[in-house]
Write a protein that holds these residues in place. Structure first.
Motif, PDB file in Angstrom:
ATOM      1  N   LEU A  88      70.423  -9.061  89.381  1.00  0.00           N
ATOM      2  CA  LEU A  88      71.529  -9.845  88.837  1.00  0.00           C
ATOM      3  C   LEU A  88      71.254 -10.289  87.393  1.00  0.00           C
ATOM      4  O   LEU A  88      72.145 -10.219  86.531  1.00  0.00           O
ATOM      5  CB  LEU A  88      71.757 -11.075  89.735  1.00  0.00           C
ATOM      6  CG  LEU A  88      72.926 -11.979  89.384  1.00  0.00           C
ATOM      7  CD1 LEU A  88      74.240 -11.224  89.456  1.00  0.00           C
ATOM      8  CD2 LEU A  88      72.969 -13.204  90.302  1.00  0.00           C
ATOM      9  N   GLY A  89      70.029 -10.696  87.122  1.00  0.00           N
ATOM     10  CA  GLY A  89      69.705 -11.219  85.795  1.00  0.00           C
ATOM     11  C   GLY A  89      69.773 -10.184  84.686  1.00  0.00           C
ATOM     12  O   GLY A  89      69.941 -10.526  83.520  1.00  0.00           O
ATOM     13  N   THR A 117      71.699  -7.063  85.117  1.00  0.00           N
ATOM     14  CA  THR A 117      72.963  -6.315  85.149  1.00  0.00           C
ATOM     15  C   THR A 117      74.177  -7.233  85.080  1.00  0.00           C
ATOM     16  O   THR A 117      75.252  -6.799  84.680  1.00  0.00           O
ATOM     17  CB  THR A 117      73.098  -5.484  86.442  1.00  0.00           C
ATOM     18  OG1 THR A 117      73.159  -6.385  87.556  1.00  0.00           O
ATOM     19  CG2 THR A 117      71.937  -4.524  86.611  1.00  0.00           C
ATOM     20  N   GLY A 118      74.022  -8.475  85.524  1.00  0.00           N
ATOM     21  CA  GLY A 118      75.164  -9.377  85.599  1.00  0.00           C
ATOM     22  C   GLY A 118      76.008  -9.173  86.846  1.00  0.00           C
ATOM     23  O   GLY A 118      77.027  -9.838  87.028  1.00  0.00           O
ATOM     24  N   ILE A 119      75.586  -8.253  87.701  1.00  0.00           N
ATOM     25  CA  ILE A 119      76.344  -7.935  88.922  1.00  0.00           C
ATOM     26  C   ILE A 119      75.394  -8.023  90.116  1.00  0.00           C
ATOM     27  O   ILE A 119      74.256  -7.566  90.046  1.00  0.00           O
ATOM     28  CB  ILE A 119      76.934  -6.496  88.853  1.00  0.00           C
ATOM     29  CG1 ILE A 119      77.727  -6.295  87.548  1.00  0.00           C
ATOM     30  CG2 ILE A 119      77.812  -6.200  90.063  1.00  0.00           C
ATOM     31  CD1 ILE A 119      78.193  -4.869  87.327  1.00  0.00           C
ATOM     32  N   GLU A 120      75.870  -8.610  91.214  1.00  0.00           N
ATOM     33  CA  GLU A 120      75.075  -8.647  92.451  1.00  0.00           C
ATOM     34  C   GLU A 120      74.659  -7.227  92.832  1.00  0.00           C
ATOM     35  O   GLU A 120      75.502  -6.328  92.881  1.00  0.00           O
ATOM     36  CB  GLU A 120      75.927  -9.183  93.612  1.00  0.00           C
ATOM     37  CG  GLU A 120      76.475 -10.561  93.424  1.00  0.00           C
ATOM     38  CD  GLU A 120      75.501 -11.623  93.869  1.00  0.00           C
ATOM     39  OE1 GLU A 120      74.382 -11.265  94.291  1.00  0.00           O
ATOM     40  OE2 GLU A 120      75.847 -12.811  93.764  1.00  0.00           O
TER      41      GLU A 120
END
Lengths: 332, 332, 332, 332
Positions: free
Chosen positions: D159-160, D162-165
């Motif tokens: 997440l940190g 890519t910004g995506i779960e």
């Protein structure tokens, strides 16, 4: 990286424009608008392909193209690199507005290519270095300061290492994460050794893979993904045959300037058209293992430098809160 | 890596022999013994330069040269790689005995080159992967089993990153650690794209740097270091001008086979000698940034594969206790 | 990295001073001068060990020690990192003058440690990032601008991967390249988890390896090398037993603040001296594989950050032409 | 890597079983089947959680768990590593059949974790090293030999970065690529330093992230993805507080064996339950920055070794055509 040995496809609109213009005796081409500015060792050329006529003449889709050329970019000049990042940030920010993408539009940055193959690792390296913010908007929207937009970034790998078309992976991620537009970064095969790692192209026409043998890859386009796709491409490799073919031209020019007997300069090569000659060179070199894709010896450093320039430029272009004057501070 | 843009120096004795033989109308060259064997996709050529006459004819120092050619080595065939490592181990072990180096002789392996520049990182990578044993002999000699010799290994870096000539560093280490002989591994510039990452040369003549502008580097030789220096070299890069120059020959041959009019094949190029033509190509390409040293796109993988082959081969050749049948097990 | 499991050796003079002072009931220690300044999250402590008396009290050689402590250094704050680099540059430049090393003195920077083991790679990483200039002085002395000195830099590897004592390698290089003094960078084992990657020590006493079993390593000192050796050390690992032993103190303090019955806090541990207790903890943990050297999960990032700080600081301290205000621009 | 500082979650079923059994005075636990085999330095324990009763007792979901323990795995013994890969291949192949997954079932391998953080890079490293075949089935199905199944592999990032779960990314890829089941590889936080890099757990219960503050991550489970998810986990990090808490037990045991006065061994700690004591240790260490997640100094080598073991084991388990005797040949 989209590499088709026998393709006559031209990745850079600028190269296509130059070829078309040469074929047109230097006359302007209908359906094409171009504009060039030079400043401080950086040349920026904007080409708009307005309609079908222009598209046909260039062999490029209608759309907007910006090419940033920096011949000295391979010389490890960090101040020049900073200037290029700043220029890229300005041009890219302007470009987004011109094609109708707002400052709040959420973006997914896609780094195409294989992170284990240095000249193909440009996309994944940019993804490693851009500021990612989407999760803050999702998890703690009230804490996000003004001047930022939601940015996510993924390197989907290549078919040979994932077993899945990268366009399928991207499509799946788009459906789940719902960005407003895509920026796709890719390494390109060059038409000339001097372009390698010195040229950056921006285009709003998406990524259109070639159609070589066994190559059924789908593209990353608005048609496929339903949202605009802005492509950033950098030539990082060149075919040996391309080097040879270009050398014929340079040799011909060299001899022409020294002799009046223009009929005999390069013998049988003289009468051939360039595309025909390139295919012949490929035909001769390929079977004996001489038509490799090659890249400059210092590729590790070049790729890292350009990835940093692109990441810095994107950070400043995408977030008003990141100043174009200090873009470097936000990247690794 | 010793790279002189305008050098007519030929790194591989095999290439020098081929050129000399061609110049000699295919006749054997006095002062030169050669022997070639092929097996299973691997060709091994031994060239002994017996005296001054042979040395002059080839432009190579008197000494023993072995070239291992494996055209398919870039195809990621792990079984072939294992066969090459085994062959290298056999040839190298035999070579040491023939030049009078005993099985107990202590060796210092020197990995020349810059570990941050992939095509120049061959030497440092081999050093990373060879079995090092000298410290056991020094610190607990009674615990060392039979069949091993004292091996040490150092990557001295390059002038540009250390500020010190690598030969000075090696000389200092030799004086302190007192090896009986040296194995120096280096990446070479190739005479042909097809040789890149497919050819390994062994020679007992040491490392002789060129004498290009600003290049005052001393060599790694018996004269300088006082002990025998066996060099292992692999071509990993090639000048764009070399690619072009070779292509002229291939194009000429191609056209010759298709036409009877041999007078006009490549025009003004037809009458030139190869060296003269190469210098001309360099003269034309260099000013416009087209004479870069290039390397295949997949260089990361190729260098790792060849470094493993050499490290495995050396481990088996240097220690009787390491079998040539299972060399791979001893490397990383 | 000098790691002796049962050593009572204390790498940081600051820790030694604290222990000695505690043992001395907080009184000043004869033969020791200390001075501490805090500024902006950075604490700088200078300790001069003036004579034998001070040396005995601290268990450290007579000499000058500077410790820079930055508790927040692991928080990825790039502005803080820049401040630390600037502070290091100032302190280090001042330190050199105070110990009598002139601005023209030629320096050899030695990066100790194993580049393949991340927490031990600090020295090699600094060597990769410092500005190297010696070859310009050697090859084209007239072209070197004012404000620079001759800097060379080598990472000699570790005994286990080269087979040669790093001190022997350094000695050989010193004899050949003739520097005026040495800066040796090394990763240390910490007395406390909180010191790991937050503390930098400078000392003019050289590198003194421990004397653990099988460890016959010589040091890097003025006695051995004939020139001054300034050491820069950063704690990057800590023994599990050290973590446990420190925790006993913290637990004891925690309970003490909550209870009046001080006789029974940690039972049998209460009566033990710290060194005795540490040896017991090692005795209990070691046989069951619980006394490993450990490092924080984020070590890759931490090591890269500190290596950049040290390289930037050295570049500014060693060359007047490099300003302390823009040190970062000169490193990779 | 799912890390919740104050979680009482236990990743390994084996640890949960041991704790539950200890709490149950060594009696068997209803609803739990276990079976243990040792061979050649490898211990394999199968635990089936049969029903709600067993699930409640262990705090683990009903399902099948296999733990492979190899205490000597950190000792760089390549023959042992080969044996572990072979054992993993056998156990994993058998496990798939037992939970009803056929030999033709198409699999997507997910490498969870951050490739830039070494102890968290296990998943991405395995993905880099497994044989990927799905694209051959898609593009040239007639050319695929017997004994292979369609395997794809993706490292979705964290997440940190890519910004995506990562679960959203996986869900998107599953929908587009339609695998029949998933293998998800993840690095775990350990309950003990000795487990780090020596233990591999296989489970058919998927990946269940914790629920720490700010942690809204969804899991990778059959419920979420619609297909079975087999998880492979390896402990690679441990909290400092865990090390300390375990040391209390070892110290207590050590003293108990030496004294008859069992009432006063560790004072106030003696009366506390383990979970309560762990929370207290965290409470004491955390505020002063002493409760970091740590990993052994040699983590680079350990992670590479275990990633190779898992990749080799999976290659042999997933393809009948890849023999368990020569699994190593198929990985990098």
């Amino acid at each position: 990286m989209d590499l088709n040995a026998y393709s006559t496809h031209i990745d850079l609109a600028l190269d296509a424009r130059d070829l078309a213009q040469a074929a047109n005796q230097g006359q302007a081409i209908p359906g094409i608008e171009t504009d060039t500015k030079r400043e401080n060792g950086i040349r920026v050329t904007k080409i708009n392909v307005l309609n079908e006529e222009g598209s046909k003449a260039l062999g490029k889709l209608p759309g907007h193209y910006i090419t940033i050329e920096v011949p000295a970019l391979r010389q490890k000049d960090t101040q020049l690199q900073d200037r290029v990042a700043t220029k890229l940030a300005q041009e890219f920010g302007q470009f987004l507005l011109e094609i109708g993408i707002s400052k709040e539009a959420k973006v997914l940055i896609i780094g195409l290519g294989n992170s284990s193959v240095t000249p193909d690792a440009l996309g994944p390296l940019v993804v490693d270095n851009v500021m990612v913010t989407r999760h803050y908007f999702e998890l703690m929207p009230d804490d996000v300061g003004p001047g930022y937009r939601a940015v996510s970034a993924v390197a989907p790998g290549v078919l040979g290492t994932t077993g899945i078309e990268s366009s399928d992976i991207v499509q799946g991620i788009v459906e789940k994460s719902q960005p407003d537009f895509i920026i796709a970064i890719d390494a390109l095969a060059s038409r000339s050794l001097e372009r390698v790692n010195t040229t950056i192209q921006i285009a709003d026409t998406g990524i259109h893979p070639g159609s070589g043998i066994g190559n059924k890859r789908k593209g990353l386009t608005k048609e496929v993904l339903g949202i605009p796709v802005v492509a950033i491409g950098v030539p990082t490799v060149v075919y040996a045959s391309t080097i040879v073919n270009n050398a014929f031209d340079m040799m011909h020019k060299h001899f022409s300037e020294q002799t009046s007997n223009t009929g005999q300069i390069l013998g049988l090569l003289d009468g051939m058209k360039e595309e025909e000659r390139l295919l012949l060179v490929k035909e001769v070199l390929n079977p004996v293992g001489h038509d490799l894709l090659v890249t400059p010896k210092e590729i590790d450093q070049f790729i890292e430098d350009i990835a940093n320039i692109i990441a810095s430029g994107l950070n400043a272009a995408l977030h008003d809160a990141v100043s174009v004057d200090n873009v470097a501070a936000y990247t690794h």
